[in-house]
Scaffold this motif. Structure first.
Motif, PDB file in Angstrom:
ATOM      1  N   ALA A 172       0.885   2.731  -2.535  1.00  0.00           N
ATOM      2  CA  ALA A 172       1.943   3.389  -1.754  1.00  0.00           C
ATOM      3  C   ALA A 172       1.673   4.884  -1.616  1.00  0.00           C
ATOM      4  O   ALA A 172       1.894   5.478  -0.555  1.00  0.00           O
ATOM      5  CB  ALA A 172       3.303   3.164  -2.425  1.00  0.00           C
ATOM      6  N   ASP A 179       3.693   7.438   0.652  1.00  0.00           N
ATOM      7  CA  ASP A 179       4.907   7.670  -0.143  1.00  0.00           C
ATOM      8  C   ASP A 179       4.562   8.553  -1.343  1.00  0.00           C
ATOM      9  O   ASP A 179       4.186   8.066  -2.409  1.00  0.00           O
ATOM     10  CB  ASP A 179       5.517   6.338  -0.610  1.00  0.00           C
ATOM     11  N   ARG A 197       9.767   2.891   1.762  1.00  0.00           N
ATOM     12  CA  ARG A 197       8.975   2.283   2.841  1.00  0.00           C
ATOM     13  C   ARG A 197       9.024   3.080   4.142  1.00  0.00           C
ATOM     14  O   ARG A 197       8.096   3.001   4.946  1.00  0.00           O
ATOM     15  CB  ARG A 197       9.466   0.852   3.085  1.00  0.00           C
ATOM     16  N   HIS A 212       1.810  -1.526   4.637  1.00  0.00           N
ATOM     17  CA  HIS A 212       2.925  -2.179   3.947  1.00  0.00           C
ATOM     18  C   HIS A 212       2.463  -3.478   3.268  1.00  0.00           C
ATOM     19  O   HIS A 212       2.822  -3.764   2.125  1.00  0.00           O
ATOM     20  CB  HIS A 212       4.061  -2.486   4.932  1.00  0.00           C
ATOM     21  N   SER A 270       2.180  -4.429  -0.980  1.00  0.00           N
ATOM     22  CA  SER A 270       2.739  -5.624  -1.624  1.00  0.00           C
ATOM     23  C   SER A 270       1.649  -6.468  -2.286  1.00  0.00           C
ATOM     24  O   SER A 270       1.861  -7.042  -3.349  1.00  0.00           O
ATOM     25  CB  SER A 270       3.495  -6.471  -0.591  1.00  0.00           C
TER      26      SER A 270
END
Length: 266
Positions: A65, A70, A116, A125, A129
């Motif tokens: 991320a 992020d 997100r 994305h 995961s």
């Protein structure tokens, strides 16, 4: 100032290092037979290794991320590998450990909060995961390496059994995590590719995803099918049913053991 902060945000925590040290010391104790209770040493080794893998699982989500955009994951402490920093330490660490102790199931945790909206691009994305369960896959490959490399000569029986049981936990966790069920990583992988309407309708189900999977595993037929898949994968990696069974038998040292899995005491 910001540079120093980012360094501190990525410094490996003493909590994680302590757990890793327990894994290393008890792993050596199992290998050397340097314990009056092989079962207790196996229990501590497998449990600490399992917690290490849970930390690495969550770290993989956070690190991916971070590279995806992020930057908040650092301030949240996710990059320190400290299990106490996760959004739900109970879900991420405590419950998975309880499930291992109860029945030898690698229950996926779930608890780094990724912002997100900071991340652009569906592939990013999906990759965020996927990063967690792929860590379990990597852990399983490492645990089973002596088996599929035919490098078991000289590996003490207790250590071999412990690795087999640890591999079972990693394989079962990876499979469960990859299920396309809301709330699990598998759904997180496909979610960016679904229409907005479907995502909106499915979103309220996310908190119940793991619970529903767990409930389904109580159905004997579903449980049998799931563990058949796990066993077949382990078999393909050179780990026999007997080895995982004996690993679980040693791990649950407080129970009555049977003669199949007796190993010499140190």
């Amino acid at each position: 100032m910001g540079h120093q902060g980012s360094r501190g945000e990525r410094q490996i925590s003493s909590v994680f290092l302590g757990i890793f040290a327990v894994m290393a010391v008890t792993g050596w104790a199992v290998w050397a037979g340097y314990s009056t209770s092989t079962g207790l040493a196996v229990f501590l080794f497998v449990t600490s290794a399992w917690v290490v893998s849970l930390c690495l699982h969550e770290y993989a989500h956070a690190r991916t991320a971070l590279h995806g955009g992020d930057l908040s994951v650092g301030a949240k402490g996710y990059l320190t590998l400290n299990p106490l920093k996760y959004t739900h330490a109970l879900l991420s660490i405590v419950l998975p450990v309880i499930f291992v102790i109860m029945g030898g199931l690698g229950l996926p945790g779930g608890a780094v909060y990724i912002e997100r909206d900071r991340i652009q691009g569906r592939w990013k994305h999906s990759l965020i995961s996927a990063a967690g369960p792929l860590t379990n896959v990597a852990f399983a490959v490492v645990c089973t390496a002596p088996f599929w490399l035919n490098a078991l000569d000289g590996v003490p029986m207790a250590f071999r059994f412990a690795l087999a049981f640890l591999a079972l936990l990693q394989v079962s966790a990876a499979i469960l995590n990859f299920l396309p069920v809301p709330g699990l990583d598998g759904y997180g992988i496909i979610e960016p590719w679904l229409s907005y309407r479907i995502r909106r309708e499915v979103a309220p189900l996310a908190p119940f995803g793991l619970i529903s999977v767990f409930a389904l595993l109580w159905i004997p037929e579903v449980n049998g099918f799931f563990f058949d898949v796990v066993r077949n994968l382990l078999d393909a990696l050179g780990v026999s049913d007997l080895e995982t069974y004996c690993g679980r038998d040693l791990y649950r040292f407080w129970q009555e053991t049977n003669g199949y899995c007796a190993v010499p005491q140190g």
